[in-house]
Scaffold this active site. Structure first.
Site, PDB file in Angstrom:
ATOM      1  N   SER A 143      19.207  30.818  16.986  1.00 16.69           N
ATOM      2  CA  SER A 143      19.875  29.559  16.632  1.00 16.69           C
ATOM      3  C   SER A 143      18.903  28.437  16.968  1.00 16.69           C
ATOM      4  CB  SER A 143      21.141  29.388  17.475  1.00 16.69           C
ATOM      5  OG  SER A 143      21.557  28.031  17.464  1.00 16.69           O
ATOM      6  N   TYR A 156      25.625  30.304  25.500  1.00 11.62           N
ATOM      7  CA  TYR A 156      25.155  30.551  24.125  1.00 11.62           C
ATOM      8  C   TYR A 156      23.675  30.190  23.990  1.00 11.62           C
ATOM      9  CZ  TYR A 156      24.942  30.285  19.005  1.00 11.62           C
ATOM     10  OH  TYR A 156      24.595  30.462  17.684  1.00 11.62           O
TER      11      TYR A 156
HETATM   12  P1  NAD Z   1      30.770  34.244  11.805  1.00  8.88           P
HETATM   13  O1  NAD Z   1      31.746  34.057  12.899  1.00  8.88           O
HETATM   14  O2  NAD Z   1      31.202  33.937  10.417  1.00  8.88           O
HETATM   15  O3  NAD Z   1      30.166  35.706  11.811  1.00  8.88           O
HETATM   16  C1  NAD Z   1      29.903  36.388  12.986  1.00  8.88           C
HETATM   17  C2  NAD Z   1      30.084  37.857  12.739  1.00  8.88           C
HETATM   18  O4  NAD Z   1      29.787  38.568  13.936  1.00  8.88           O
HETATM   19  C3  NAD Z   1      31.512  38.203  12.341  1.00  8.88           C
HETATM   20  O5  NAD Z   1      31.499  39.124  11.295  1.00  8.88           O
HETATM   21  C4  NAD Z   1      32.068  38.819  13.621  1.00  8.88           C
HETATM   22  O6  NAD Z   1      33.084  39.775  13.392  1.00  8.88           O
HETATM   23  C5  NAD Z   1      30.828  39.479  14.187  1.00  8.88           C
HETATM   24  N1  NAD Z   1      30.964  39.722  15.608  1.00  8.88           N
HETATM   25  C6  NAD Z   1      31.209  38.813  16.584  1.00  8.88           C
HETATM   26  N2  NAD Z   1      31.317  39.424  17.772  1.00  8.88           N
HETATM   27  C7  NAD Z   1      31.139  40.747  17.538  1.00  8.88           C
HETATM   28  C8  NAD Z   1      31.161  41.888  18.362  1.00  8.88           C
HETATM   29  N3  NAD Z   1      31.377  41.820  19.669  1.00  8.88           N
HETATM   30  N4  NAD Z   1      30.948  43.090  17.783  1.00  8.88           N
HETATM   31  C9  NAD Z   1      30.741  43.183  16.452  1.00  8.88           C
HETATM   32  N5  NAD Z   1      30.724  42.145  15.629  1.00  8.88           N
HETATM   33  C10 NAD Z   1      30.924  40.940  16.165  1.00  8.88           C
HETATM   34  O7  NAD Z   1      29.543  33.340  12.213  1.00  8.88           O
HETATM   35  P2  NAD Z   1      28.081  33.158  11.571  1.00  8.88           P
HETATM   36  O8  NAD Z   1      27.841  31.713  11.558  1.00  8.88           O
HETATM   37  O9  NAD Z   1      27.938  33.943  10.333  1.00  8.88           O
HETATM   38  O10 NAD Z   1      27.182  33.778  12.739  1.00  8.88           O
HETATM   39  C11 NAD Z   1      26.230  34.799  12.493  1.00  8.88           C
HETATM   40  C12 NAD Z   1      25.095  34.651  13.462  1.00  8.88           C
HETATM   41  O11 NAD Z   1      24.419  33.419  13.198  1.00  8.88           O
HETATM   42  C13 NAD Z   1      25.534  34.581  14.926  1.00  8.88           C
HETATM   43  O12 NAD Z   1      24.620  35.332  15.707  1.00  8.88           O
HETATM   44  C14 NAD Z   1      25.416  33.116  15.260  1.00  8.88           C
HETATM   45  O13 NAD Z   1      25.178  32.877  16.620  1.00  8.88           O
HETATM   46  C15 NAD Z   1      24.223  32.728  14.404  1.00  8.88           C
HETATM   47  N6  NAD Z   1      24.135  31.299  14.139  1.00  8.88           N
HETATM   48  C16 NAD Z   1      25.107  30.657  13.462  1.00  8.88           C
HETATM   49  C17 NAD Z   1      24.967  29.289  13.229  1.00  8.88           C
HETATM   50  C18 NAD Z   1      26.004  28.502  12.481  1.00  8.88           C
HETATM   51  O14 NAD Z   1      25.903  27.250  12.511  1.00  8.88           O
HETATM   52  N7  NAD Z   1      26.959  29.115  11.811  1.00  8.88           N
HETATM   53  C19 NAD Z   1      23.841  28.615  13.699  1.00  8.88           C
HETATM   54  C20 NAD Z   1      22.873  29.323  14.386  1.00  8.88           C
HETATM   55  C21 NAD Z   1      23.024  30.670  14.599  1.00  8.88           C
END
Ligand code: NAD
Length: 250
Positions: A143, A156
């Site tokens: 991130s 985080y």
């Molecule tokens: P999201 O919540 O839509 O997707 C996250 C996914 O991870 C979901 O499918 C959820 O079921 C799965 N997940 C969470 N905990 C889990 C566990 N314990 N076991 C198995 N699966 C699990 O969010 P996203 O934005 O798509 O996030 C995806 C990645 O991107 C994450 O690692 C997040 O930290 C990172 N990220 C997101 C952003 C943002 O702004 N959305 C920014 C930087 C990084």
């Protein structure tokens, strides 16, 4: 360019959000995809149906990345599907933005176990199957907050900083056989931050903080992962590639 035909890639957390966009992008690049979810089989099946319309093969696997024995089980199922993995993308993750006084006894550990150890255990379990590939590659998901501090969400930010250093340490340890890189997204509109991007004031604050002037979408991140998995990135390892609209420039 960035063709992944004939490859087999596991994408954790790919029933929705960034992981889902990555799974579909890899499918469009020709890769067969293992769609992983924790408990939302219906959404994972929807992704599988889309991959089938694209014309690639897919498998769904389930398990909680915060539990190493579950990781070992679903990664083995993924690897045994075609007898190898050419790529692994660790997108499963959670976000908690609590101010420090509000972080409960299990909250810190829960974020570290999911975002940091979950990433490591997934890679660890995948190694025997990656070693059966000719040109294997791993992409972790960090991130912008892994290297640039924000207010709230210390666990985080620490977890994502850990993901970035784990990426570099793995890149060195696994060279020259397996490349390991990371993408570090900025603010992307997904379920993880729905409360944020649906709040007009927070939404506007992120637009103002982002030089490219908008929130990101999952499809902004997916092509970067496709590149890092491709043979065009054959001499790239240990990189953390920001996909963030320029936030760190300020
Ligand atoms: P999201 O919540 O839509 O997707 C996250 C996914 O991870 C979901 O499918 C959820 O079921 C799965 N997940 C969470 N905990 C889990 C566990 N314990 N076991 C198995 N699966 C699990 O969010 P996203 O934005 O798509 O996030 C995806 C990645 O991107 C994450 O690692 C997040 O930290 C990172 N990220 C997101 C952003 C943002 O702004 N959305 C920014 C930087 C990084």
């Amino acid at each position: 360019m960035f063709d992944l035909s004939g490859r087999v890639v596991l994408v954790t957390g790919s029933s929705r959000g960034i992981g889902r966009a990555i799974a579909l992008e890899l499918g469009r690049a020709g890769s067969d995809v293992v769609v992983h979810h924790r408990a939302n089989a219906a959404r994972a099946e929807e992704v599988r149906a889309e991959l089938s319309r694209i014309g690639v093969q897919s498998l769904t696997v389930a398990g909680d990345v915060a539990h190493p024995e579950e990781v070992a089980r679903f990664v083995r199922a993924a690897g045994e599907w075609k007898g190898r993995l050419d790529g692994v993308v660790t997108s499963a993750g959670i976000y908690r933005g609590d101010a420090t006084p509000d972080v409960g006894p299990n909250d810190f550990q829960s974020v570290l176990r999911t975002d940091l150890e979950g990433t490591f255990r997934t890679v660890q379990a995948a190694l025997p199957f990656l070693k059966k590939s000719v040109r294997p590659a791993i992409v972790t998901v960090s991130s912008v907050m892994g290297a640039h501090a924000g207010i709230g969400g210390v666990a985080y930010q620490a977890a994502k900083a850990g993901v970035e250093q784990a990426t570099r340490a793995l890149a060195l340890e696994l060279a020259p056989r397996i490349r390991v890189n990371s993408v570090a997204p900025g603010f992307i509109r997904t379920d993880i931050n729905r409360g944020g991007h649906e709040d007009p004031r927070f939404h506007a604050a992120i637009v103002a903080a982002t030089p490219l002037g908008r929130w990101g979408e999952p499809d902004d991140v997916a092509p970067a992962v496709r590149y890092l998995l491709s043979l065009e990135a054959d001499w790239v390892t240990g990189l953390v590639l920001g996909v963030d609209g320029g936030i760190p420039l300020r």
